[in-house]
Design a protein around this motif. Structure first.
Motif, PDB file in Angstrom:
ATOM      1  N   ALA A  35      53.982 -30.309 -10.189  1.00  0.00           N
ATOM      2  CA  ALA A  35      54.024 -31.691 -10.674  1.00  0.00           C
ATOM      3  C   ALA A  35      53.374 -31.788 -12.054  1.00  0.00           C
ATOM      4  N   PHE A  36      52.235 -31.123 -12.212  1.00  0.00           N
ATOM      5  CA  PHE A  36      51.551 -31.118 -13.504  1.00  0.00           C
ATOM      6  C   PHE A  36      52.437 -30.522 -14.590  1.00  0.00           C
ATOM      7  N   ILE A  41      55.559 -31.500 -19.644  1.00  0.00           N
ATOM      8  CA  ILE A  41      56.790 -31.356 -20.429  1.00  0.00           C
ATOM      9  C   ILE A  41      57.357 -32.728 -20.806  1.00  0.00           C
ATOM     10  N   GLU A  42      57.308 -33.660 -19.871  1.00  0.00           N
ATOM     11  CA  GLU A  42      57.892 -34.973 -20.111  1.00  0.00           C
ATOM     12  C   GLU A  42      57.024 -35.863 -20.992  1.00  0.00           C
ATOM     13  N   HIS A  43      55.700 -35.792 -20.833  1.00  0.00           N
ATOM     14  CA  HIS A  43      54.835 -36.776 -21.486  1.00  0.00           C
ATOM     15  C   HIS A  43      53.750 -36.171 -22.385  1.00  0.00           C
ATOM     16  N   GLY A  44      53.485 -34.871 -22.263  1.00  0.00           N
ATOM     17  CA  GLY A  44      52.371 -34.280 -23.000  1.00  0.00           C
ATOM     18  C   GLY A  44      51.094 -34.351 -22.185  1.00  0.00           C
ATOM     19  N   PHE A  45      50.188 -33.421 -22.412  1.00  0.00           N
ATOM     20  CA  PHE A  45      48.959 -33.309 -21.627  1.00  0.00           C
ATOM     21  C   PHE A  45      48.090 -34.556 -21.751  1.00  0.00           C
ATOM     22  N   ASP A  46      47.908 -35.059 -22.968  1.00  0.00           N
ATOM     23  CA  ASP A  46      46.978 -36.161 -23.194  1.00  0.00           C
ATOM     24  C   ASP A  46      47.382 -37.449 -22.504  1.00  0.00           C
ATOM     25  N   ARG A  47      48.677 -37.624 -22.224  1.00  0.00           N
ATOM     26  CA  ARG A  47      49.176 -38.906 -21.735  1.00  0.00           C
ATOM     27  C   ARG A  47      49.318 -38.959 -20.214  1.00  0.00           C
ATOM     28  N   ILE A  48      48.929 -37.905 -19.517  1.00  0.00           N
ATOM     29  CA  ILE A  48      49.006 -37.934 -18.058  1.00  0.00           C
ATOM     30  C   ILE A  48      47.614 -37.973 -17.449  1.00  0.00           C
ATOM     31  N   THR A  49      47.528 -38.514 -16.253  1.00  0.00           N
ATOM     32  CA  THR A  49      46.254 -38.656 -15.553  1.00  0.00           C
ATOM     33  C   THR A  49      46.310 -37.944 -14.215  1.00  0.00           C
ATOM     34  N   VAL A  50      45.155 -37.841 -13.584  1.00  0.00           N
ATOM     35  CA  VAL A  50      45.094 -37.268 -12.241  1.00  0.00           C
ATOM     36  C   VAL A  50      45.954 -38.086 -11.281  1.00  0.00           C
ATOM     37  N   GLU A  69      39.221 -29.973  -9.786  1.00  0.00           N
ATOM     38  CA  GLU A  69      38.202 -30.924 -10.228  1.00  0.00           C
ATOM     39  C   GLU A  69      38.685 -31.824 -11.353  1.00  0.00           C
ATOM     40  N   SER A  70      39.785 -31.453 -12.016  1.00  0.00           N
ATOM     41  CA  SER A  70      40.279 -32.220 -13.157  1.00  0.00           C
ATOM     42  C   SER A  70      41.683 -31.755 -13.504  1.00  0.00           C
ATOM     43  N   LYS A  71      42.344 -32.482 -14.403  1.00  0.00           N
ATOM     44  CA  LYS A  71      43.663 -32.033 -14.858  1.00  0.00           C
ATOM     45  C   LYS A  71      43.533 -30.772 -15.708  1.00  0.00           C
ATOM     46  N   GLU A  72      42.378 -30.588 -16.374  1.00  0.00           N
ATOM     47  CA  GLU A  72      42.147 -29.351 -17.118  1.00  0.00           C
ATOM     48  C   GLU A  72      42.111 -28.149 -16.179  1.00  0.00           C
ATOM     49  N   ALA A  73      41.544 -28.352 -14.986  1.00  0.00           N
ATOM     50  CA  ALA A  73      41.493 -27.263 -14.008  1.00  0.00           C
ATOM     51  C   ALA A  73      42.894 -26.901 -13.520  1.00  0.00           C
ATOM     52  N   VAL A  74      43.764 -27.912 -13.371  1.00  0.00           N
ATOM     53  CA  VAL A  74      45.145 -27.625 -12.988  1.00  0.00           C
ATOM     54  C   VAL A  74      45.837 -26.833 -14.098  1.00  0.00           C
ATOM     55  N   LEU A 124      50.698 -28.849 -24.424  1.00  0.00           N
ATOM     56  CA  LEU A 124      49.285 -28.893 -24.057  1.00  0.00           C
ATOM     57  C   LEU A 124      48.461 -29.355 -25.254  1.00  0.00           C
ATOM     58  N   ASP A 125      47.360 -29.992 -24.970  1.00  0.00           N
ATOM     59  CA  ASP A 125      46.466 -30.462 -26.020  1.00  0.00           C
ATOM     60  C   ASP A 125      45.877 -29.284 -26.782  1.00  0.00           C
ATOM     61  N   SER A 126      45.868 -29.358 -28.110  1.00  0.00           N
ATOM     62  CA  SER A 126      45.392 -28.238 -28.935  1.00  0.00           C
ATOM     63  C   SER A 126      43.914 -27.937 -28.699  1.00  0.00           C
ATOM     64  N   VAL A 127      43.123 -28.976 -28.415  1.00  0.00           N
ATOM     65  CA  VAL A 127      41.697 -28.762 -28.130  1.00  0.00           C
ATOM     66  C   VAL A 127      41.532 -27.975 -26.840  1.00  0.00           C
ATOM     67  N   LEU A 128      42.337 -28.333 -25.834  1.00  0.00           N
ATOM     68  CA  LEU A 128      42.294 -27.619 -24.554  1.00  0.00           C
ATOM     69  C   LEU A 128      42.646 -26.149 -24.766  1.00  0.00           C
ATOM     70  N   VAL A 129      43.705 -25.889 -25.513  1.00  0.00           N
ATOM     71  CA  VAL A 129      44.148 -24.514 -25.742  1.00  0.00           C
ATOM     72  C   VAL A 129      43.084 -23.717 -26.486  1.00  0.00           C
ATOM     73  N   SER A 130      42.430 -24.342 -27.464  1.00  0.00           N
ATOM     74  CA  SER A 130      41.389 -23.631 -28.215  1.00  0.00           C
ATOM     75  C   SER A 130      40.207 -23.284 -27.314  1.00  0.00           C
TER      76      SER A 130
END
Length: 207
Positions: A35-36, A41-50, A69-74, A124-130
């Motif tokens: 689901a994540f 793909i449809e909305h971008g990482f920053d625009r989705i929530t748990v 624990e978070s969407k970052e963990a997924v 994916l968010d560039s900050v997350l990837v870094s």
């Protein structure tokens, strides 16, 4: 940039997750991961929530937090699971090939897989990837070093496996990052030839 790309069919996760999980827990965890992946793909990482992830997986938020624990963990679980699947596929696909054909074929499959998953990775968010970069690098180095010690691949004759693995993974990550940011760089077939020439300083082998 991605809006101009044709999004290919994405490989969804189907193989087993940690053996300590029951079949039902495996299924639930994979439902959240898939689901994540689709939501990113449809909305971008920053625009989705748990809540979005839980709803898309047809579970509640309480169930989500039993697994992540978070969407970052997924996001990290998706990356790690994908790389584990890809690694297992590579070993099976090239185990019958002698060096350097096995290296060449494995790199070709890696680049093809990245090309297919690029719509997800680039959303994916560039900050997350870094933040992931060092963690991902160490994960991939350990993975590849295990193959070198097992004798599955030969790389950089005269260089210790620990150094060869780091040089290889760093070079591959840089190539994939540059390719992701430069869509007109070429396709997987072209880039694997250049990567092979860079590593071995000779023309690619015939398969």
């Amino acid at each position: 940039m991605l809006s101009r790309l044709v999004i290919p069919v994405i490989i969804l996760f189907t193989c087993a997750v940690p053996a300590t999980y029951t079949r039902r827990r495996q299924s639930t965890r994979l439902a959240f991961m898939n689901a994540f992946l689709q939501l990113v793909i449809e909305h971008g990482f920053d625009r989705i929530t748990v809540t979005d992830i839980a709803n898309a997986a047809d579970y509640g938020r309480w169930t989500f937090y039993q697994y992540f624990e978070s969407k970052e963990a997924v996001a990290w679980a998706v990356f790690e699971h994908w790389m584990t699947q890809l690694d297992a596929h590579l070993v099976t696909a090239v185990e019958h090939l002698p060096p350097p054909q096995c290296e060449y074929q494995s790199w070709r499959l890696i680049l093809q897989a990245f090309e297919q998953q690029k719509p997800f990775i680039m959303r994916l968010d560039s900050v997350l990837v870094s933040r992931w970069r060092e963690r991902a690098k160490e994960f991939l180095i350990a993975q590849f070093l295990g193959h070198l010690h097992a004798g599955r691949f030969a790389l950089m004759t005269g260089v210790r496996p620990e150094i060869a693995a780091r040089l290889y993974v760093t070079a591959m990550m840089e190539l994939l990052t540059h390719w992701g940011n430069t869509p007109d760089l070429g396709d997987a077939a072209l880039l694997v030839d250049e990567f092979y020439t860079f590593i071995f300083n000779q023309s690619p082998p015939a398969l």
